[in-house]
Design an enzyme around this catalytic site. Structure first.
Site, mmCIF file in Angstrom:
data_model
loop_
_atom_site.group_PDB
_atom_site.id
_atom_site.type_symbol
_atom_site.label_atom_id
_atom_site.label_comp_id
_atom_site.label_asym_id
_atom_site.label_seq_id
_atom_site.Cartn_x
_atom_site.Cartn_y
_atom_site.Cartn_z
ATOM 1 N N HIS A 1 -12.478 -5.850 7.922
ATOM 2 C CA HIS A 1 -13.119 -5.509 6.642
ATOM 3 C C HIS A 1 -14.269 -4.541 6.860
ATOM 4 O O HIS A 1 -15.200 -4.495 6.072
ATOM 5 C CB HIS A 1 -13.622 -6.775 5.923
ATOM 6 C CG HIS A 1 -12.516 -7.666 5.463
ATOM 7 N ND1 HIS A 1 -11.905 -8.577 6.284
ATOM 8 C CD2 HIS A 1 -11.886 -7.761 4.255
ATOM 9 C CE1 HIS A 1 -10.958 -9.211 5.615
ATOM 10 N NE2 HIS A 1 -10.915 -8.734 4.383
ATOM 11 N N GLU B 1 0.811 -1.222 0.000
ATOM 12 C CA GLU B 1 0.000 0.000 0.000
ATOM 13 C C GLU B 1 0.840 1.265 0.000
ATOM 14 O O GLU B 1 0.481 2.257 -0.647
ATOM 15 C CB GLU B 1 -0.970 -0.003 1.188
ATOM 16 C CG GLU B 1 -2.132 -0.983 1.066
ATOM 17 C CD GLU B 1 -1.753 -2.433 1.323
ATOM 18 O OE1 GLU B 1 -0.618 -2.685 1.805
ATOM 19 O OE2 GLU B 1 -2.565 -3.334 1.037
#
Ligand SMILES: Cc1ncc(C[n+]2csc(CCOP(=O)(O)OP(=O)(O)O)c2C)c(N)n1
Ligand SMILES: [Mg+2]
Length: 736
Positions: free
Chosen positions: A536, A466
């Site tokens: 999530h 990322e």
């Protein structure tokens, strides 16, 4: 550079006549190299003195690193190649054409400091005319920017038309210059090679055969930590030797001739487009890490004496004399000239004015394009009604409209590239060509079909890294491309936190407007997934609204998502575009595609339901939940509740909030993130502060419990704010 007398000795005359060169450097270039090295060292000494006199406020020296960095400057082209240096690269910047006066302006923090206008510490180089890109104080972050920058060189060869200036969006103010064979330079210290971002960059550069020269300036220490603690086995060359496509050099970086030879070969490898180069230069650090460090606390005299014998300045002097290029007298003359030049620069810099305090907010955002302006307030395209009503297209989901908006913007603007984890249809293109697979296009399919439509240079998968996604996007945006990158889940944004906090949003401000990196990061966010669990389901938008320089957008429905995404792409600032996963395919908020030019300005809230009894301010997935509660209270109690969807969180629409609260005198701020220190806390505080006289009841917040989000749906429901929670809070406050 003034002409110098090379001395009258016979040896000098003989050497000059011979026309001998040293790794391609002429004698005049060697004299020039020495002048630059000496200037660099003496400028450090001057600054150290100024610091001791409290005339400047910090000092970081490039001492001991002068030979290899001057060599780099001589082997590369200022204003043509690109440079991502670190703080020891004073001599590089001098070799490229920065002046001692410019450097001293940064040391005193003057308004005219070309690197930062007095905003950054000294030795934080940034010279727009030379393509020396603004740097931060973070070790290693710049390596990913260099990768992004080199990717632009590669991209532009295939898409030269992308450089065209186009009025009406960020391209009007952002030039792309490219030549096709420009090389990107990036340097780090030995300690910095331990940062993950360094390895992410090496991986990306090797895999794409990018034209980057990596320079490791190995002085054996990272402040007090010796190289064998940072680097397994004590030698970075050995560790990186397995990366493919690289040209490697391990050299004595205190020798300018050796260094120049290595750089010439390394740059040639990159210019030929064969791949990146890696130069591991052993240098010395004759002074402490900075003026805040005392190396005697961790280095014995014997070690420092050993280093002193390799000092590049004295070595170069001896070399020039030995080779008969300059004699002692000529060296003295040169050094005297440098001292005089530095004295004049110091005097001038000390008299330079500082920026006025009113300027502190300048260059947080683009001064050229205001995304809150009426220019971004466009109408929904009128689509002619089909004669047969049954054939009317079904309203589209938020996912559909984001996909359609990306497609139309990519058609319109060849500078847009899309990358991230799994965003491509299929990296192995032959499967697509042979129609063996349909393509993935993102874990939520938001980018589906874009690779097929626009090609693999414009839509591609990134490694699972990322920081690299954000860092590369930043480097690309600095050069003028418009990356629209994706972070697959907000929960996994954290490896990129350094880039998101200290780099991307700071670039324009810290360079005093010289550089900018307007790019878009699409991020899937949020919970209510029944099974999303702790990793999530996260929100956390306030962490980014707390960072000046970053626009933060959070739409709640399909049409807003389309309009706001287009504004995000066309504007001139970095934008974090938060897409709620639960809203991607919800029946709530579906809409017809509003057309290829539909935009919504930032900072304009939407009144979802007008009312007079109470105001509810919210955004994202809480909007449909709050609306249910509002409608029920209307049915059951006849309460008229004004529901406001903020849509953009930075900037946010204070005018709409204030007008509503002034009218209703009661307000709830509702948000999905955890209650304490959440986004709504700021809104609530400002209401309490500025609208106190208009309130008939306390300012209330409804938000998630201050815990993590559980997997079991019963637990998840108890944690996230539900319709019932909103309903009860609204009822209670209305009755207060
Ligand atoms: C991410 C980050 N961590 C820590 C620091 C504090 N720091 C500044 S320089 C430095 C050591 C760097 O050593 P090295 O990479 O070897 O470069 P050198 O200073 O020796 O040239 C440290 C720990 C920082 N600036 N950034
Ligand atoms: Mg070091």
């Amino acid at each position: 550079m003034p002409t110098r007398n090379h001395g009258k000795s016979g040896a000098v005359a003989e050497a000059n006549k011979a026309g001998k060169t040293y790794e391609g450097l002429s004698k005049q270039q060697l004299i020039n190299a020495y002048r630059l090295m000496y200037t660099s060292r003496r400028l450090d000494d001057r600054e150290i003195m100024l610091k001791r006199q409290q005339k400047i406020f910090f000092q970081i020296s490039g001492a001991g690193h002068e030979a290899v960095t001057v060599a780099a400057g001589l082997a590369m082209k200022a204003g043509y190649d690109w440079f991502f240096p670190y703080y020891r690269d004073r001599a590089l910047c001098l070799a490229l054409g920065a002046t001692p006066y410019e450097m001293l302006l940064q040391a005193v923090g003057a308004a005219d400091d070309p690197s930062s206008g007095g905003r950054q510490m000294p030795s934080h180089w940034g010279y727009k005319r030379l393509n020396v890109v603004t740097q931060s104080s973070c070790t290693g972050t710049q390596v990913l920017h260099a990768v992004g920058c080199a990717e632009v060189s590669r991209y532009m060869i295939a898409h030269p038309n992308a450089a065209q200036k186009v009025a009406g969006d960020y391209r009007e103010f952002k030039d792309i210059t490219f030549y096709g064979d420009e090389v990107t330079y990036v340097s780090v210290g030995d300690g910095t090679t331990s940062e993950g971002e360094f390895w992410e960059a090496m991986n990306a550069a090797a895999n794409q055969r990018l034209p980057i020269v990596f320079l490791v300036e190995d002085n054996g220490y990272a402040i007090s930590v010796p190289v064998e603690v940072n680097t397994a086995g004590g030698n970075i060359s050995r560790l990186v030797s397995g990366f493919p496509n690289f040209h490697f050099e391990e050299i004595d970086g205190t020798d300018p001739v050796v260094s120049y030879g290595a750089f010439s070969r390394a740059v040639a490898h990159c210019r030929a487009g064969v791949g990146p180069s890696f130069i591991h230069a052993h240098v010395i650090r004759p002074y402490s890490h900075s003026l805040s460090d005392d190396e005697k606390l961790y280095r014995p005299d014997i070690e420092r004496q050993r280093d002193a014998a390799r000092d590049p300045i004295s070595r170069m002097q001896m070399f020039l004399i030995r080779e008969g290029i300059l004699d002692e007298k000529a060296i003295n003359k040169l050094e005297k000239e440098v001292e005089e030049e530095l004295q004049a620069a110091v005097d001038q810099a000390l008299a330079a004015p500082v920026a006025p305090p009113e300027s502190i907010m300048q260059f947080l955002y683009s001064p050229d394009i205001d995304p809150t302006s009426a220019a971004f307030d466009t109408q929904v395209a009128v689509i002619s009604e089909p004669a047969n009503q049954e054939k009317k297209p079904a309203p589209k989901t938020m996912a559909d409209l984001i996909n359609a908006t990306l497609r139309d913007e990519m058609k319109r603007d060849e500078r847009i590239v899309i990358f991230g984890e799994d965003v491509a249809d299929c990296s192995r293109e032959e499967y697509l060509r042979q129609k063996m697979v349909k393509g993935k296009g993102g874990v939520f399919k938001l980018t589906w079909g874009l690779q097929c439509d626009f090609g693999s240079e414009r839509v591609f998968n990134s490694p699972l890294a990322e920081a690299s996604i954000v860092g590369r996007a930043t480097g690309m945006a600095v050069r003028g491309l418009k990356p629209v990158s994706e972070i697959q889940f907000f929960d996994y944004i954290w490896p990129a936190m350094m880039q998101l906090r200290n780099e991307l949003p700071t670039i324009r401000w810290r360079s005093n407007g010289a550089f900018s990196a307007p790019c878009v990061l699409r991020v899937a966010i949020g919970g209510y997934l029944t099974g999303g669990a702790i990793y999530h389901s996260q929100c956390g938008e306030s962490i980014f609204t707390h960072t000046p320089g970053m626009r933060v957008v959070f739409p709640s429905n399909a049409q807003d998502a389309a309009g706001l995404l287009r504004t995000a792409i066309r504007c001139d600032d970095p934008v974090m575009f938060l897409e709620h996963k639960r809203l991607y395919r919800e029946s709530y908020g579906r809409a017809a595609y509003p057309g290829p030019d539909y935009m919504i300005p930032f900072g304009k809230a939407k009144v979802v339901n007008p009312g007079t009894d109470l105001t509810v301010i919210t955004y994202g997935a809480v909007v449909p939940r709050a609306l249910q509660a509002v409608q029920r209270l209307d049915r059951e109690e006849g309460l008229k509740i004004e529901l406001i969807d903020l849509r953009t969180l930075n900037p946010y629409d204070w005018e709409t909030i204030a007008a509503s609260v002034t009218k209703t005198n009661r307000v709830i701020v509702a948000y999905e993130d955890t209650l304490s220190w959440g986004y709504g806390a700021e809104i609530a505080a400002r209401i309490a502060d500025e609208l106190f006289e208009n309130l008939d009841a306390p300012v209330k917040r409804v938000a998630a419990k201050d815990t993590f989000i559980a997997y079991q749906p019963v637990l998840e429901s108890a944690i996230l704010p539900q319709v019932q929670d909103l309903y009860l809070a609204m009822k209670e406050l209305a009755e207060y």
